[in-house]
Design a protein around this motif. Structure first.
Motif, mmCIF file in Angstrom:
data_model
loop_
_atom_site.group_PDB
_atom_site.id
_atom_site.type_symbol
_atom_site.label_atom_id
_atom_site.label_comp_id
_atom_site.label_asym_id
_atom_site.label_seq_id
_atom_site.Cartn_x
_atom_site.Cartn_y
_atom_site.Cartn_z
ATOM 1 N N ALA A 48 0.797 -1.228 0.000
ATOM 2 C CA ALA A 48 0.000 0.000 0.000
ATOM 3 C C ALA A 48 0.832 1.282 0.000
ATOM 4 C CB ALA A 48 -0.948 -0.016 1.199
ATOM 5 N N TYR A 54 -1.604 -5.636 -2.734
ATOM 6 C CA TYR A 54 -2.789 -6.453 -2.439
ATOM 7 C C TYR A 54 -3.457 -5.960 -1.150
ATOM 8 C CZ TYR A 54 0.079 -8.871 1.055
ATOM 9 O OH TYR A 54 0.880 -9.157 2.128
ATOM 10 N N ALA A 55 -4.715 -6.338 -0.969
ATOM 11 C CA ALA A 55 -5.527 -5.867 0.154
ATOM 12 C C ALA A 55 -5.417 -6.841 1.326
ATOM 13 C CB ALA A 55 -6.975 -5.708 -0.277
ATOM 14 N N CYS A 110 -6.356 -6.461 4.324
ATOM 15 C CA CYS A 110 -7.565 -6.463 5.158
ATOM 16 C C CYS A 110 -8.639 -7.402 4.612
ATOM 17 C CB CYS A 110 -8.132 -5.053 5.264
ATOM 18 S SG CYS A 110 -7.010 -3.885 6.082
ATOM 19 N N LEU A 153 -7.842 -10.015 -4.465
ATOM 20 C CA LEU A 153 -7.350 -8.980 -3.548
ATOM 21 C C LEU A 153 -6.216 -8.157 -4.138
ATOM 22 C CD1 LEU A 153 -7.234 -11.085 -0.236
ATOM 23 C CD2 LEU A 153 -9.075 -9.588 -1.031
ATOM 24 N N ALA A 168 -4.621 -5.467 -6.315
ATOM 25 C CA ALA A 168 -5.087 -4.244 -6.983
ATOM 26 C C ALA A 168 -4.422 -4.058 -8.343
ATOM 27 C CB ALA A 168 -4.807 -3.030 -6.093
ATOM 28 N N GLY A 186 -4.589 0.150 6.757
ATOM 29 C CA GLY A 186 -4.434 0.375 5.323
ATOM 30 C C GLY A 186 -4.755 1.794 4.897
ATOM 31 N N ASN A 192 -1.942 4.088 2.794
ATOM 32 C CA ASN A 192 -2.169 4.691 1.482
ATOM 33 C C ASN A 192 -1.979 6.203 1.513
ATOM 34 O OD1 ASN A 192 -3.256 2.779 -0.786
ATOM 35 N ND2 ASN A 192 -4.088 1.985 1.115
#
Length: 447
Positions: free
Chosen positions: A11, A42-43, A45, A61, A63, A303, A307
């Motif tokens: 992130a 990737y996410a 969370c 997940l 991005a 997250g 970001n």
């Protein structure tokens, strides 16, 4: 052409990289990103929701793919490059390319450390057994999903956000779930009276919770697989164990540098994401965040913060100026039928800081009270007794929690008082709200 090196491909790191690309223009900056894993952007969370089934595949997940960063944006995005140390005098990054097992050295003009955080695995007997997991990356997720098949009894160690999200995910999948936490309440960032609502939900949903208990050992079968979890003399059989006992900043490779770290290893940064060393920046889960209510640096690895800090770091590394405005400690998670959210300070935190604080509790409904399908919503407001400034809130309910906590977070950001908050012009129609929003109903009870 300036050489930008970014340690970390998730992130904060890739938010920064994209800001440099956009501000400098394609081909006008030499950007190298070093990721010790194999997956970029990737996410994290979203990991529990792949287990639960709301997200169909781990790759959903991601991005942006590594190829996208390389081919569309001209970033030298490297995988399996683990940084071992940083030489800030000669402006060099040293590490190991895991694919070839060869050392590498990269020179930088501007460096961003966005190395994230690692899960904490307590040094207990048996944690190296088969069937013992942590969950932080997509490879962790894939290994855990593979290990879930034909298992029925899961033990989760840790009752914070991730532990509760995992308890929900596995309970939804039909597992018998045992949740152990050494604290005397779940979700210790909430006040005990609010956390009790989460405890009641575990009872209603058949989750076995052991509070005030510490895991002392994991028993292993002859096959090498975990077979039981021990809490002192008490022993419970289990097929799987997941540790959700927190994370620590991944900054050990900086210990020989002059970069200032907090007591727990997070990097000190200013509002432009600069460290105390020239041309070195930091952002995300490896860095501190300024807390607007506490008026001091804090460690809140989320997250959203990663970001934002990454964007600000990339902007400043590009030569423009942008400042991180700080956080108010807003967080939210779903737990079975409930949503739990908090922002600002709990009453416990306010008292520990020596602030003149009090709180008010209100139980209302998410929509107009005359609807048959209304749901209860529990609200706690924390405020200063000397000037009635808002300090924080906790909200738990089945519906409408997200809307309320975000309004309060906005009020905290702008240092609003109880009276100012009560006078906000919030939306009203019976299917969405009462004529007085329940948050304002709570505020009216401060007199």
């Amino acid at each position: 052409m300036k050489r930008y090196v970014i340690i970390g491909g998730d992130a904060a790191g890739m938010s920064a990289a994209m800001q440099i690309v956009r501000r400098k223009g394609p081909g006008n900056a030499q950007i190298t990103t070093l990721e010790r894993g194999t997956i970029y952007s990737y996410a994290q969370c979203g990991l529990p929701y792949v287990i639960e089934g709301s997200v169909l595949h781990p790759d959903d997940l991601i991005a942006r793919s590594i190829e996208t960063f390389r081919e569309e944006y001209g970033i030298d995005a490297r995988t399996e490059h683990e940084v071992k140390n940083v030489d800030t005098q000669n402006q060099e990054v040293h590490g190991i390319d895991r694919k070839s097992d060869q050392p590498f050295t990269i020179t930088y003009d501007k460096l961003l450390i966005a190395s994230g955080a690692d899960p904490i695995l307590p040094p207990l007997p048996g944690t190296d057994a088969e069937g013992v997991h942590t969950l932080k990356t997509i490879p962790d997720l894939k290994q855990l999903r593979k290990d879930m098949h034909e298992r029925h009894h899961l033990t989760i160690v840790g009752g914070g956000y991730v532990g509760l999200e995992l308890a929900e995910a596995f309970k939804t999948r039909g597992f018998n779930v045992l949740l152990i936490d050494r604290n005397k309440q779940l979700a210790k960032v909430f006040d005990p009276d609010m956390a009790e609502l989460l405890q009641e939900e575990t009872k209603d949903q058949g989750i076995d919770v052991r509070l005030g208990k510490s895991v002392t050992e994991l028993k292993t079968a002859n096959s090498g697989r975990v077979s039981a979890v021990c809490m002192g003399e008490e022993q419970q059989n289990t097929d799987l164990v997941v540790f959700a006992t927190g994370i620590k900043p991944n900054t050990s490779f900086l210990e020989t540098t002059d970069i200032m770290l907090s007591e727990k290893g997070a990097i000190n940064v200013n509002a432009q994401m600069q460290t105390n060393v020239k041309d070195v920046y930091a952002a995300g889960d490896c860095a501190l965040q300024y807390h607007r209510i506490k008026e001091q640096d804090d460690y809140l690895p989320l997250g959203t913060h990663a970001n934002k800090q990454g964007r600000i770091a990339g902007t400043n590394m590009s030569g423009e100026k942008k400042y991180f405005q700080g956080v108010v400690g807003t967080a939210i998670f779903r737990f079975l039928r409930l949503t739990a959210a908090r922002t600002g300070l709990s009453k416990k935190e306010a008292e520990n800081m020596g602030l003149p604080a009090d709180s008010v509790y209100y139980k209302g409904t998410d929509i107009a009270g005359y609807f048959n399908d209304k749901k209860p919503i529990h609200i706690k407001l924390v405020y200063r007794t000397d000037n009635q400034l808002l300090l924080g809130s906790q909200v738990i309910g089945e519906s409408g929690v997200d809307k309320r906590i975000d309004v309060l977070a906005t009020a905290l950001y702008h240092n609003m008082s109880i009276d100012e908050f009560e006078n906000l012009d919030l939306s009203y129609a019976p299917p969405y709200n009462g004529v007085w929003d329940p948050m304002q109903q709570a505020a009216r009870r401060v007199r």
